[in-house]
Structure formats: structure tokens, C-alpha cells
Scaffold this motif. Sequence first.
Motif, mmCIF file in Angstrom:
data_model
loop_
_atom_site.group_PDB
_atom_site.id
_atom_site.type_symbol
_atom_site.label_atom_id
_atom_site.label_comp_id
_atom_site.label_asym_id
_atom_site.label_seq_id
_atom_site.Cartn_x
_atom_site.Cartn_y
_atom_site.Cartn_z
ATOM 1 N N GLY A 55 4.462 10.201 -6.907
ATOM 2 C CA GLY A 55 5.539 10.584 -7.821
ATOM 3 C C GLY A 55 5.031 10.824 -9.230
ATOM 4 N N LYS A 56 4.166 9.949 -9.710
ATOM 5 C CA LYS A 56 3.639 10.088 -11.075
ATOM 6 C C LYS A 56 2.760 11.318 -11.199
ATOM 7 C CE LYS A 56 1.281 7.484 -14.716
ATOM 8 N NZ LYS A 56 0.557 6.260 -15.092
ATOM 9 N N THR A 57 1.899 11.560 -10.207
ATOM 10 C CA THR A 57 1.009 12.715 -10.262
ATOM 11 C C THR A 57 1.787 14.018 -10.196
ATOM 12 O OG1 THR A 57 -0.737 11.420 -9.181
ATOM 13 C CG2 THR A 57 -0.991 13.810 -9.187
ATOM 14 N N LEU A 58 2.808 14.068 -9.333
ATOM 15 C CA LEU A 58 3.639 15.276 -9.230
ATOM 16 C C LEU A 58 4.386 15.540 -10.531
ATOM 17 C CD1 LEU A 58 5.168 15.063 -5.629
ATOM 18 C CD2 LEU A 58 3.483 16.706 -6.486
ATOM 19 N N SER A 59 4.853 14.490 -11.163
ATOM 20 C CA SER A 59 5.562 14.633 -12.434
ATOM 21 C C SER A 59 4.640 15.199 -13.506
ATOM 22 C CB SER A 59 6.114 13.276 -12.875
ATOM 23 O OG SER A 59 6.810 13.389 -14.096
ATOM 24 N N TYR A 60 3.426 14.649 -13.603
ATOM 25 C CA TYR A 60 2.459 15.167 -14.571
ATOM 26 C C TYR A 60 2.132 16.629 -14.271
ATOM 27 C CZ TYR A 60 1.324 10.639 -16.734
ATOM 28 O OH TYR A 60 1.375 9.463 -17.439
ATOM 29 N N ALA A 61 1.914 16.929 -12.989
ATOM 30 C CA ALA A 61 1.581 18.301 -12.601
ATOM 31 C C ALA A 61 2.728 19.253 -12.941
ATOM 32 C CB ALA A 61 1.259 18.360 -11.113
ATOM 33 N N MET A 62 3.962 18.796 -12.750
ATOM 34 C CA MET A 62 5.129 19.624 -13.068
ATOM 35 C C MET A 62 5.158 19.979 -14.551
ATOM 36 S SD MET A 62 9.173 18.660 -12.711
ATOM 37 C CE MET A 62 9.088 17.517 -14.109
ATOM 38 N N PHE A 63 4.962 18.971 -15.405
ATOM 39 C CA PHE A 63 4.957 19.241 -16.841
ATOM 40 C C PHE A 63 3.739 20.077 -17.237
ATOM 41 C CE2 PHE A 63 8.005 15.702 -17.129
ATOM 42 C CZ PHE A 63 8.914 16.257 -18.010
ATOM 43 N N GLY A 64 2.611 19.870 -16.555
ATOM 44 C CA GLY A 64 1.442 20.691 -16.823
ATOM 45 C C GLY A 64 1.708 22.154 -16.513
ATOM 46 N N TYR B 41 0.816 -1.211 0.000
ATOM 47 C CA TYR B 41 0.000 0.000 0.000
ATOM 48 C C TYR B 41 0.853 1.266 0.000
ATOM 49 C CZ TYR B 41 -4.125 -2.866 0.891
ATOM 50 O OH TYR B 41 -5.133 -3.798 0.774
ATOM 51 N N LEU B 42 1.874 1.306 0.863
ATOM 52 C CA LEU B 42 2.727 2.487 0.932
ATOM 53 C C LEU B 42 3.467 2.704 -0.383
ATOM 54 C CD1 LEU B 42 3.983 4.824 2.474
ATOM 55 C CD2 LEU B 42 5.712 3.240 3.376
ATOM 56 N N SER B 43 3.925 1.615 -0.988
ATOM 57 C CA SER B 43 4.622 1.722 -2.272
ATOM 58 C C SER B 43 3.690 2.254 -3.354
ATOM 59 C CB SER B 43 5.182 0.360 -2.684
ATOM 60 O OG SER B 43 6.185 -0.074 -1.790
ATOM 61 N N HIS B 44 2.438 1.800 -3.337
ATOM 62 C CA HIS B 44 1.467 2.301 -4.310
ATOM 63 C C HIS B 44 1.244 3.800 -4.120
ATOM 64 C CE1 HIS B 44 0.759 -1.527 -5.945
ATOM 65 N NE2 HIS B 44 -0.171 -1.971 -5.109
ATOM 66 N N ILE B 45 1.166 4.233 -2.868
ATOM 67 C CA ILE B 45 0.964 5.659 -2.578
ATOM 68 C C ILE B 45 2.160 6.471 -3.065
ATOM 69 C CG2 ILE B 45 0.768 7.373 -0.725
ATOM 70 C CD1 ILE B 45 -0.864 5.283 0.836
ATOM 71 N N LEU B 46 3.365 5.958 -2.798
ATOM 72 C CA LEU B 46 4.574 6.660 -3.245
ATOM 73 C C LEU B 46 4.644 6.730 -4.771
ATOM 74 C CD1 LEU B 46 7.218 5.172 -0.762
ATOM 75 C CD2 LEU B 46 6.332 7.515 -0.806
ATOM 76 N N TYR B 47 4.319 5.624 -5.421
ATOM 77 C CA TYR B 47 4.332 5.593 -6.892
ATOM 78 C C TYR B 47 3.316 6.588 -7.452
ATOM 79 C CZ TYR B 47 3.644 3.960 -11.661
ATOM 80 O OH TYR B 47 3.516 3.919 -13.029
ATOM 81 N N GLY B 48 2.090 6.545 -6.919
ATOM 82 C CA GLY B 48 1.042 7.442 -7.401
ATOM 83 C C GLY B 48 1.389 8.893 -7.161
ATOM 84 N N ILE C 174 10.200 5.873 -9.429
ATOM 85 C CA ILE C 174 9.708 5.092 -10.564
ATOM 86 C C ILE C 174 8.487 5.784 -11.158
ATOM 87 C CG2 ILE C 174 8.632 2.915 -11.258
ATOM 88 C CD1 ILE C 174 10.321 1.522 -9.133
ATOM 89 N N GLY C 175 7.581 6.236 -10.281
ATOM 90 C CA GLY C 175 6.402 6.961 -10.746
ATOM 91 C C GLY C 175 6.754 8.326 -11.307
ATOM 92 N N PHE C 176 7.711 9.008 -10.654
ATOM 93 C CA PHE C 176 8.077 10.360 -11.085
ATOM 94 C C PHE C 176 8.638 10.358 -12.504
ATOM 95 C CE2 PHE C 176 11.060 13.942 -11.381
ATOM 96 C CZ PHE C 176 10.215 14.991 -11.028
ATOM 97 N N PHE C 177 9.539 9.439 -12.801
ATOM 98 C CA PHE C 177 10.152 9.415 -14.129
ATOM 99 C C PHE C 177 9.204 8.823 -15.182
ATOM 100 C CE2 PHE C 177 14.043 9.820 -11.549
ATOM 101 C CZ PHE C 177 14.590 10.920 -12.205
ATOM 102 N N SER C 178 8.100 8.197 -14.748
ATOM 103 C CA SER C 178 7.087 7.764 -15.711
ATOM 104 C C SER C 178 6.461 8.966 -16.410
ATOM 105 C CB SER C 178 5.997 6.945 -15.014
ATOM 106 O OG SER C 178 6.516 5.739 -14.497
ATOM 107 N N GLY C 179 6.417 10.097 -15.701
ATOM 108 C CA GLY C 179 5.849 11.306 -16.277
ATOM 109 C C GLY C 179 6.691 11.909 -17.380
ATOM 110 N N PHE C 180 7.933 11.435 -17.525
ATOM 111 C CA PHE C 180 8.830 11.957 -18.565
ATOM 112 C C PHE C 180 8.587 11.284 -19.911
ATOM 113 C CE2 PHE C 180 10.664 13.596 -14.854
ATOM 114 C CZ PHE C 180 11.632 14.529 -15.161
ATOM 115 N N LEU C 181 7.736 10.259 -19.940
ATOM 116 C CA LEU C 181 7.422 9.565 -21.195
ATOM 117 C C LEU C 181 6.226 10.269 -21.833
ATOM 118 C CD1 LEU C 181 7.833 5.907 -19.909
ATOM 119 C CD2 LEU C 181 9.442 7.209 -21.316
ATOM 120 N N LEU C 182 6.485 11.066 -22.849
ATOM 121 C CA LEU C 182 5.480 11.963 -23.407
ATOM 122 C C LEU C 182 4.870 11.454 -24.710
ATOM 123 C CD1 LEU C 182 7.446 15.313 -22.875
ATOM 124 C CD2 LEU C 182 6.037 14.070 -21.244
#
Length: 347
Positions: A163-172, A154-161, A242-250
Motif C-alpha cells: 500500500g505504501k509503495t503504490l501510494s508513493y508510486a501514484m504521487f510520483g 508477515y502478510l500484514s507487513h506485505i500488505l502495508y508495504g 494504513i500504508g496507502f494513506f501514509s503516502g499522503f503525508l508529504l
Amino acid sequence: MQINKQINIKGMMCGGCETIIEDAVSEIEGVSDVHADYPSAKCKLSFDDKKVRLEDIYKIIEQKGYAIDLNSETKGGVFIKISLSILALIGIVLLMVFSRKLWHQFSVPDISSQLSYGMIFVVGLITGLHCIGMCGSFVIGYTVKDAEHGRSAYLSHILYGTGKTLSYAMFGAIFGFIGSVVSITPFISGVSILLAGIFLIIFGLNTLNVFAVLKKVRFKQAEAMARYANRKRRNSRSPFFIGFFSGFLLGCGPLQAMYIMAAGNSDPVEGAKFLAAFGLGTLPALLGFGMATRWLSGTMTRRITQISGIILLVMGTMMLNKGLMKTKSGYDFKSISTELTQQLNNK
């Protein structure tokens, strides 16, 4: 002996799939060169048959969620597909031209601020089915590690989510800032929403495998950036990164549509909120796919993904209509319906 082979692959949905296949196959010992092409749904590779069997390469590709098409398409099959595509296009045109009563009774919802976030979340929810292919193996990776150490995932899922959401928000925010710098007018903002809708429609049609020529319409991400993001994801131990750098795949079509919308808003904060809503939408399908794969076969999963293309078409049409309204072009559904009604009343 060095062998050159061309493989037909089913299930590629965007340029990101090219990277997934190329990275997976290039790591196989004995493979010297590999090039996947999304528009043609083919993969060209060179390998040493003394070090690796072709069947093993097939297996690696299938493990990534794709299917090998061993039967080349017949001329009859191509003719049927072209005929169905033409009939579908004629049907859409006839519906728009002659169904004035339908347009009059069916008012396409206006995309207010709150509805916009809801729509974007739904688009993300649908896109999440595609994210399974691109990111599913990484989710499995950290989930397995947690199981080996007796920890809950559960904690890993939260961390992944996160990281990915922050990455998307950053590019947004970045795209929103770019839009504000070039002083985008309300008209240009409407054009950006219109383009976002067109992107979703094209992605939906490609998901349904209709009008294959549309697969060539895309913004291809720089290979260096895609390689960098994938390398960082593989080398990262923390689910957050892992989630954060997923946002770099455009390379994802709907994601590119969201970035166009973020730029059209010409506001970094709104751009970040739009992409955060999209990122959150992608998480349920991705994080819950482990349970889904127990119950659904690969074929059934692909069928569900194709059905989601219809929903993307609806969402894309709504966004396109909003863009036409904002540009005040007079070609949005409501304006056309009103004009047709007036012409009929005058007669």
C-alpha cells in the motif's frame, strides 16, 4: 485551572513531526490547544491541570519517539553551536577550494539510470529511520492485532508495504505527469535534480542539527491533507490502507526531494518508478524497527539517525553534482577540477 505551557522537544526532523505531536497531544483529555513548531523545536499547549498532568503529556510525546528538553540552552551552548557551524562551513569551503588533487583523483559517480534507482533506494533506506517515528505506531497496531488473533504478521507487513509503495508510486506518476505537461526541458530537468540534491543536503544538515536556520526552508503540507491522511490511517483496519494513506503525508524533506526529481523527469512512468524505489527503501528499517528497539535505546536510535545525516549529505552532493552536469553550467565537480588543472598547467 487552565495552564499555557511551552515545551522544548528534541528529535523533530520535519513538518510531519509537527502533525504527529499535535495529533497525539490533542487526543489527551484536558488539552484544549496544541501547536508544534519544527524550526524552533518547541510545542505550545494549553491544558487543564485538574484533568491532566504535565508529566503525562511528556510521556505521550516521548512514546512517539521524541525527547523533552527540560534544560533551556545556555548562552554558552548557543555560542559553541554557532562557532562549530561556522567552522564546519569554513572547512567545507576550504576543502572545495584547495583540495584540487582530491577532486582530480576522486571522480563523483555519474548517476546513470540504474545507479539513480540504487541511490534513491539508499536514500529511502536512510529515510526509513525517520519513518519509524511517523509510522511506527501504526505498524505496532496491526502487529499487536495479529498477535492477539494468533496470526503471523508477515502478510500484514506485505500488505502495508504494498500500500505504501503504490501510494508513493501514484504521487510520483502525478508529479511526473505535471512535469510532462509543462514541457520541462533538459535544463529544467537538471535544475530539478539540483534542487532535489539541495533538499537532501538541507535535510542532512538538519538531521545533524547544524545551521538551525535551514529548518525554515521547507514546503509545508496543507494541514487539511495531513489531518485527512492521519484520520484515514487511524480508522483503517487493513494494513494495506494504513500504508496507502501514509503516502499522503508529504512533509518529509527527502520525500519532497524525490517528488521534485519525479517532476524533473517529465515522465509519469519514470516518476512512478523513482518513488517506488524510494518507498521500498523505507520499508526495511520501518518493518524491522520492533526488533531494533529491543536492542537500542531511544538515545542510541537518535544517534544513528544523526549519523545517517552524513550519508544524506553525500547523496545530496552527488545529486547536486548531477544536476549541475545536466544543466551544463560548468560548475560541476569534474568541470571545476579540469579548469583548475588547466590553469595550473598554464602556470
